[in-house]
Design a protein around this motif. Sequence first.
Motif, short mmCIF file in Angstrom:
data_model
loop_
_atom_site.label_atom_id
_atom_site.label_comp_id
_atom_site.label_asym_id
_atom_site.label_seq_id
_atom_site.Cartn_x
_atom_site.Cartn_y
_atom_site.Cartn_z
N ASN A 120 22.59 -31.50 -3.54
CA ASN A 120 23.14 -32.44 -4.50
C ASN A 120 24.64 -32.56 -4.26
N ARG A 138 27.84 -30.53 -5.92
CA ARG A 138 28.73 -29.75 -5.04
C ARG A 138 30.17 -30.24 -5.13
N ASP A 159 26.03 -25.84 -13.07
CA ASP A 159 24.81 -25.30 -12.48
C ASP A 159 23.60 -25.57 -13.36
N ASP A 175 19.41 -28.65 -8.66
CA ASP A 175 19.56 -28.60 -7.21
C ASP A 175 18.47 -29.44 -6.56
#
Length: 112
Positions: A53, A57, A43, A48
Amino acid sequence: MAGSFKVATQERNPQRAQMRLQRQKKGVVPFLGDFLTELQRLDSAIPDDLDGNTNKRSKEVRVLQEMQLLQVAAMNYRLRPLEKFVTYFTRMEQLSDKESYKLSCQLEPENP
């Protein structure tokens, strides 16, 4: 991530994944924190996008699949408690919450 994660996820068959893990002499069992740390790193490291993305993912899905495979493999374990431990544990004095807290503070004092 640890090598045991990868071994488990390379197999689609959970029983086969468990057998491969057992063949490894390491005997490493990953903690939930390892998976959560990996998800947090993904993360933080990959931003993002508005379009979503897919690389990020797919990596997140892979980590979750690893967790799921190891969870399924762990359901096949049958652990029996050692009689000596059960006897010892049941004979231990039960502490109240206050007594437990006091002992905890003696072992690890609170920060001022």
